[in-house]
Design an enzyme around this catalytic site. Structure first.
Site, PDB file in Angstrom:
ATOM      1  N   ASP A 203       0.636  -1.658   0.177  1.00  0.00           N
ATOM      2  CA  ASP A 203       0.019   0.175  -0.164  1.00  0.00           C
ATOM      3  C   ASP A 203       0.763   1.596   0.355  1.00  0.00           C
ATOM      4  O   ASP A 203       1.416   0.717   0.571  1.00  0.00           O
ATOM      5  CB  ASP A 203      -0.635  -0.082   1.070  1.00  0.00           C
ATOM      6  CG  ASP A 203      -2.069   0.930   1.202  1.00  0.00           C
ATOM      7  OD1 ASP A 203      -3.671   0.498   1.121  1.00  0.00           O
ATOM      8  OD2 ASP A 203      -1.546   2.416   1.031  1.00  0.00           O
TER       9      ASP A 203
ATOM     10  N   TYR B  75     -15.040   9.681 -10.830  1.00  0.00           N
ATOM     11  CA  TYR B  75     -14.395   8.185  -9.838  1.00  0.00           C
ATOM     12  C   TYR B  75     -14.984   6.626 -10.701  1.00  0.00           C
ATOM     13  O   TYR B  75     -14.806   6.127 -10.825  1.00  0.00           O
ATOM     14  CB  TYR B  75     -15.101   7.715  -8.489  1.00  0.00           C
ATOM     15  CG  TYR B  75     -15.252   6.833  -8.019  1.00  0.00           C
ATOM     16  CD1 TYR B  75     -13.590   6.399  -7.337  1.00  0.00           C
ATOM     17  CD2 TYR B  75     -16.111   6.158  -7.313  1.00  0.00           C
ATOM     18  CE1 TYR B  75     -13.844   5.249  -6.497  1.00  0.00           C
ATOM     19  CE2 TYR B  75     -16.003   4.826  -6.512  1.00  0.00           C
ATOM     20  CZ  TYR B  75     -15.110   4.287  -6.923  1.00  0.00           C
ATOM     21  OH  TYR B  75     -14.733   2.975  -6.161  1.00  0.00           O
TER      22      TYR B  75
HETATM   23  N1  LIG Z   1     -15.861  -0.044   0.150  1.00  0.00           N
HETATM   24  C1  LIG Z   1     -16.148  -0.907  -0.212  1.00  0.00           C
HETATM   25  O1  LIG Z   1     -17.729  -0.102  -0.716  1.00  0.00           O
HETATM   26  C2  LIG Z   1     -15.807  -0.287  -2.358  1.00  0.00           C
HETATM   27  C3  LIG Z   1     -17.392   0.061  -2.708  1.00  0.00           C
HETATM   28  C4  LIG Z   1     -16.306  -0.386  -4.644  1.00  0.00           C
HETATM   29  C5  LIG Z   1     -15.780  -0.365  -4.994  1.00  0.00           C
HETATM   30  N2  LIG Z   1     -13.896  -0.040  -4.060  1.00  0.00           N
HETATM   31  C6  LIG Z   1     -12.985  -0.340  -4.794  1.00  0.00           C
HETATM   32  O2  LIG Z   1     -12.103  -1.433  -3.767  1.00  0.00           O
HETATM   33  C7  LIG Z   1     -11.048  -1.323  -3.609  1.00  0.00           C
HETATM   34  C8  LIG Z   1     -11.223  -0.703  -2.135  1.00  0.00           C
HETATM   35  O3  LIG Z   1     -11.318  -0.002  -1.376  1.00  0.00           O
HETATM   36  P1  LIG Z   1     -11.547   0.133   0.284  1.00  0.00           P
HETATM   37  O4  LIG Z   1     -12.647   0.339   1.018  1.00  0.00           O
HETATM   38  O5  LIG Z   1     -10.495  -0.746   1.187  1.00  0.00           O
HETATM   39  O6  LIG Z   1     -10.610   1.789   0.190  1.00  0.00           O
HETATM   40  P2  LIG Z   1      -9.378   2.176   0.722  1.00  0.00           P
HETATM   41  O7  LIG Z   1     -10.186   4.082   0.840  1.00  0.00           O
HETATM   42  O8  LIG Z   1      -9.705   2.095   2.146  1.00  0.00           O
HETATM   43  O9  LIG Z   1      -8.809   1.706   1.186  1.00  0.00           O
HETATM   44  C9  LIG Z   1      -7.727   2.165  -0.890  1.00  0.00           C
HETATM   45  C10 LIG Z   1      -6.257   1.925  -0.057  1.00  0.00           C
HETATM   46  O10 LIG Z   1      -5.219   2.381  -1.125  1.00  0.00           O
HETATM   47  C11 LIG Z   1      -4.464   2.987  -1.133  1.00  0.00           C
HETATM   48  N3  LIG Z   1      -3.842   3.540  -2.215  1.00  0.00           N
HETATM   49  C12 LIG Z   1      -4.082   5.211  -2.640  1.00  0.00           C
HETATM   50  N4  LIG Z   1      -3.275   5.515  -3.837  1.00  0.00           N
HETATM   51  C13 LIG Z   1      -2.160   4.867  -3.762  1.00  0.00           C
HETATM   52  C14 LIG Z   1      -1.458   4.416  -4.647  1.00  0.00           C
HETATM   53  N5  LIG Z   1      -1.032   5.356  -5.074  1.00  0.00           N
HETATM   54  N6  LIG Z   1      -1.115   3.037  -4.023  1.00  0.00           N
HETATM   55  C15 LIG Z   1      -1.281   2.301  -3.504  1.00  0.00           C
HETATM   56  N7  LIG Z   1      -1.917   2.537  -2.643  1.00  0.00           N
HETATM   57  C16 LIG Z   1      -2.724   3.367  -2.697  1.00  0.00           C
HETATM   58  C17 LIG Z   1      -4.848   3.839   0.811  1.00  0.00           C
HETATM   59  O11 LIG Z   1      -3.561   3.849   1.060  1.00  0.00           O
HETATM   60  C18 LIG Z   1      -5.806   2.411   0.874  1.00  0.00           C
HETATM   61  O12 LIG Z   1      -5.188   1.850   1.498  1.00  0.00           O
HETATM   62  C19 LIG Z   1     -10.905   0.825  -4.011  1.00  0.00           C
HETATM   63  O13 LIG Z   1     -10.184   0.492  -5.790  1.00  0.00           O
HETATM   64  C20 LIG Z   1     -12.195   1.031  -4.124  1.00  0.00           C
HETATM   65  O14 LIG Z   1     -12.345   2.055  -5.331  1.00  0.00           O
HETATM   66  C21 LIG Z   1     -14.725  -0.824  -2.891  1.00  0.00           C
END
Ligand SMILES: NC(=O)c1ccc[n+]([C@@H]2O[C@H](COP(=O)([O-])OP(=O)(O)OC[C@H]3O[C@@H](n4cnc5c(N)ncnc54)[C@H](O)[C@@H]3O)[C@@H](O)[C@H]2O)c1
Length: 255
Positions: free
Chosen positions: A30, A130
């Protein structure tokens, strides 16, 4: 047991998965390192390529997980995904699971769903920058599958949380256990696929077919929390549209 590179491992879904996919050898990365997670910014091509060497699969979660300025989602979500897919190709990683989102198709309505639900592979109809970045990720996945044969599953995740938090989640919730089951299934899938990421919710209106085709068998149902979260008003846009309240939020602004 497979060697799996996880990006975004410090995030919410990353933490859910690391607890549940421990039977694999996980490489946790991460941009926010610590607590067993190695530093890796997915926009840094050489570092991503190094991290991919010897991996059997990549589960790409890292990125901006909500609406943000166009340049930011372009840079982190789209360019970052290109770096991940190109690194997979360069390092010979055969399989990539991409965390897409319901917001890639957020402007479809309940009325667009057939008897089997809204198809997993409806063409993108993003509701935000997004959602657009997620649609671009899906298309990049298709490119790398068609050009290089990498197996790419794009998970159009609904709302992944420990429990349903609002009336929309009665249909859109993905439980942590089902998230792990979905990723496990995607880790064996072939081809390029779009799959809704939701649990076995009684009120689900997004198709089960894409998940079923890769062997995903969800077990959880948000209905257990119906009394707690309250009834949705189905005449309100947020319950009629796939993307919930996102389509009403300003483009590029906070949600
Ligand atoms: N949680 C949901 O309900 C949901 C729904 C649809 C899609 N998603 C997708 O699932 C994935 C995970 O979601 P989440 O809820 O855990 O989000 P989150 O924001 O909790 O986790 C995302 C992680 O990505 C990391 N990150 C940001 N920029 C980065 C970079 N340049 N390089 C490496 N890491 C980086 C952040 O530090 C963070 O820990 C995301 O891609 C999100 O778009 C999540």
């Amino acid at each position: 047991m497979a060697v799996i590179l996880l990006t975004g491992a410090s995030g919410s879904i990353g933490q859910m998965l690391r607890q549940r996919l421990g039977h694999h050898e996980l490489r946790l990365t991460d941009v926010r390192a610590g607590n067993g997670v190695e530093a890796l910014d997915v926009t840094h091509a050489a570092a991503v390529e190094r991290a991919c060497r010897g991996a059997d699969a990549i589960v790409h979660l890292g990125g901006i997980a909500g609406e943000g300025p166009f340049e930011d989602v372009l840079d982190v979500n789209v360019r970052g995904t290109e770096r991940v897919l190109q690194a997979a190709h360069d390092a010979g990683v055969p399989r990539v699971v991409l965390a897409s989102s319901n917001h890639a198709a957020g402007l479809y309505e309940r009325g667009d769903a057939g008897p089997a639900g809204l198809a997993d592979d409806v063409p993108p109809r993003p509701d935000s920058y997004y959602g657009w970045s997620k649609a671009a990720m899906e298309a990049l996945g298709r490119l790398y599958h068609d050009r290089y044969g990498i197996h790419v599953s794009c998970l159009r995740i609904g709302s992944c949380a420990e429990e349903p938090e609002n009336p929309r989640d009665l249909s859109a919730w993905l439980s942590p256990g089902d998230a792990a089951r979905l990723v496990e299934a995607a880790l064996t899938a072939t081809g390029w696929r779009l799959v809704w990421g939701v649990s076995a919710n009684t009120r689900r209106w997004w198709s089960e077919e894409g998940g079923r085709a890769i062997g995903y068998r969800p077990r959880d149902d948000a209905e257990r929390w119906a009394a707690k979260v309250g009834e949705p008003d189905l005449s309100a846009p947020e319950h009629r549209l796939v993307g919930g309240t996102m389509p009403e939020s300003p483009l590029g602004g906070p949600t």
